[in-house]
Design an enzyme around this catalytic site. Structure first.
Site, mmCIF file in Angstrom:
data_model
loop_
_atom_site.group_PDB
_atom_site.id
_atom_site.type_symbol
_atom_site.label_atom_id
_atom_site.label_comp_id
_atom_site.label_asym_id
_atom_site.label_seq_id
_atom_site.Cartn_x
_atom_site.Cartn_y
_atom_site.Cartn_z
ATOM 1 N N SER A 1 74.998 20.976 127.417
ATOM 2 C CA SER A 1 76.071 20.874 128.536
ATOM 3 C C SER A 1 75.995 21.845 129.482
ATOM 4 C CB SER A 1 77.441 21.238 127.989
ATOM 5 O OG SER A 1 77.868 20.314 126.769
HETATM 6 N N1 SAH Z 1 76.221 22.097 121.586
HETATM 7 C C1 SAH Z 1 74.997 21.640 121.848
HETATM 8 C C2 SAH Z 1 75.359 20.421 122.574
HETATM 9 C C3 SAH Z 1 74.375 19.263 122.297
HETATM 10 S S1 SAH Z 1 74.652 17.658 122.526
HETATM 11 C C4 SAH Z 1 74.111 22.489 122.685
HETATM 12 O O1 SAH Z 1 74.479 23.522 123.158
HETATM 13 O O2 SAH Z 1 73.220 22.249 123.018
HETATM 14 C C5 SAH Z 1 75.511 16.987 120.925
HETATM 15 C C6 SAH Z 1 74.735 17.273 119.668
HETATM 16 O O3 SAH Z 1 75.622 16.781 118.721
HETATM 17 C C7 SAH Z 1 73.531 16.450 119.500
HETATM 18 O O4 SAH Z 1 72.433 17.209 119.286
HETATM 19 C C8 SAH Z 1 73.761 15.379 118.593
HETATM 20 O O5 SAH Z 1 72.555 15.059 117.742
HETATM 21 C C9 SAH Z 1 74.744 16.043 117.671
HETATM 22 N N2 SAH Z 1 75.568 15.111 116.925
HETATM 23 C C10 SAH Z 1 76.137 13.883 117.360
HETATM 24 N N3 SAH Z 1 76.879 13.376 116.295
HETATM 25 C C11 SAH Z 1 76.914 14.219 115.268
HETATM 26 C C12 SAH Z 1 77.610 14.627 113.970
HETATM 27 N N4 SAH Z 1 78.379 13.278 113.493
HETATM 28 N N5 SAH Z 1 77.447 15.736 113.111
HETATM 29 C C13 SAH Z 1 76.546 16.409 113.647
HETATM 30 N N6 SAH Z 1 75.965 16.605 114.883
HETATM 31 C C14 SAH Z 1 76.191 15.314 115.673
#
Ligand code: SAH
Length: 220
Positions: A67
């Site tokens: 983000s």
């Molecule tokens: N907080 C992160 C944002 C990553 S984007 C950062 O600072 O980089 C969101 C992430 O959520 C992705 O890596 C995706 O694989 C993960 N995601 C999506 N659905 C999920 C689920 N059900 N359980 C765990 N992770 C999930």
């Protein structure tokens, strides 16, 4: 040489705070301090280091994104952490948000569904000597029942509704921040549990990758 380079990124971080965070209402001193010290560039690929402090999300591989700094700061500020909390994060991604949380609470439990992303995030935590982050590969829409309840929960991917297991695993009092919605539009929501009552408030429009899981979207 190393020193010159780290000064450059320190300047980028100062500018990020002055141009992106302060004007948009990020004012919690602890959150600002965490954003000032955590080296965001080390969570993205080397080719993206120079862009790491820009006012936009960046790709982190596997179709996922980190983000933009403002959204990380806003979600963190909404949790109102004091340093003593147990925090659950769903969607570790590159681990940047986890590292910000780790600087502001006692312990972070973070869940990521994609194994290679978590493996890389863990290497970055080790490199930065961050030791209060527990992590696992799983479907985070089911929470992390073994370690519940959590004083705060943050979800960094958007599902069609608020996953009920996360509401159940929220402490009382407790606060959860998460985006809800589809590719057309998503709203950042704040869920509070207090004296047995759960309330929900919309904060602002946001854009996140999909939350994929039993209580999220079905995998494509
Ligand atoms: N907080 C992160 C944002 C990553 S984007 C950062 O600072 O980089 C969101 C992430 O959520 C992705 O890596 C995706 O694989 C993960 N995601 C999506 N659905 C999920 C689920 N059900 N359980 C765990 N992770 C999930």
């Amino acid at each position: 040489m190393g020193r010159v380079r780290s000064n450059k990124y320190e300047k980028f971080r100062t500018r990020m705070i002055e141009e992106q965070l302060l004007p948009r209402g990020i004012e919690d001193p602890a959150v600002l301090h965490a954003m000032e010290v955590v080296p965001r560039h080390l969570f993205v690929a080397g080719a993206l280091h120079a862009q790491a402090y820009g006012d936009f999300p960046l790709p982190i591989g596997h179709g996922q994104t980190i983000s933009q700094p403002y959204v990380v700061a806003l979600m963190t500020q909404l949790l109102q952490l004091t340093g003593k909390e147990k925090v659950l994060e769903i969607g570790t991604g590159c681990g940047y948000q986890s590292a910000i949380l780790a600087a502001l609470c006692e312990r972070v439990y973070t869940v990521e569904r994609l194994k290679p992303l978590l493996a890389r995030a863990r290497r970055t935590f080790d490199q930065l000597q961050i030791y209060n982050i527990m992590s696992k590969v799983a479907d985070g829409t089911e929470g992390w029942p073994d370690n519940a309840p959590f004083d705060a929960i943050i979800v960094t991917a958007a599902g069609p509704q608020i996953p009920q297991p996360l509401v159940d695993q929220l402490a009382d009092p407790g606060v959860m921040v998460l985006p809800v919605g589809d590719q057309e539009g998503q709203t950042l929501m704040v869920v509070r549990k207090e004296a047995g009552v759960v309330t929900t408030n919309a904060v602002e429009s946001v854009c996140f990758v999909k939350l994929v899981g039993i209580h999220g979207w079905k995998a494509a």
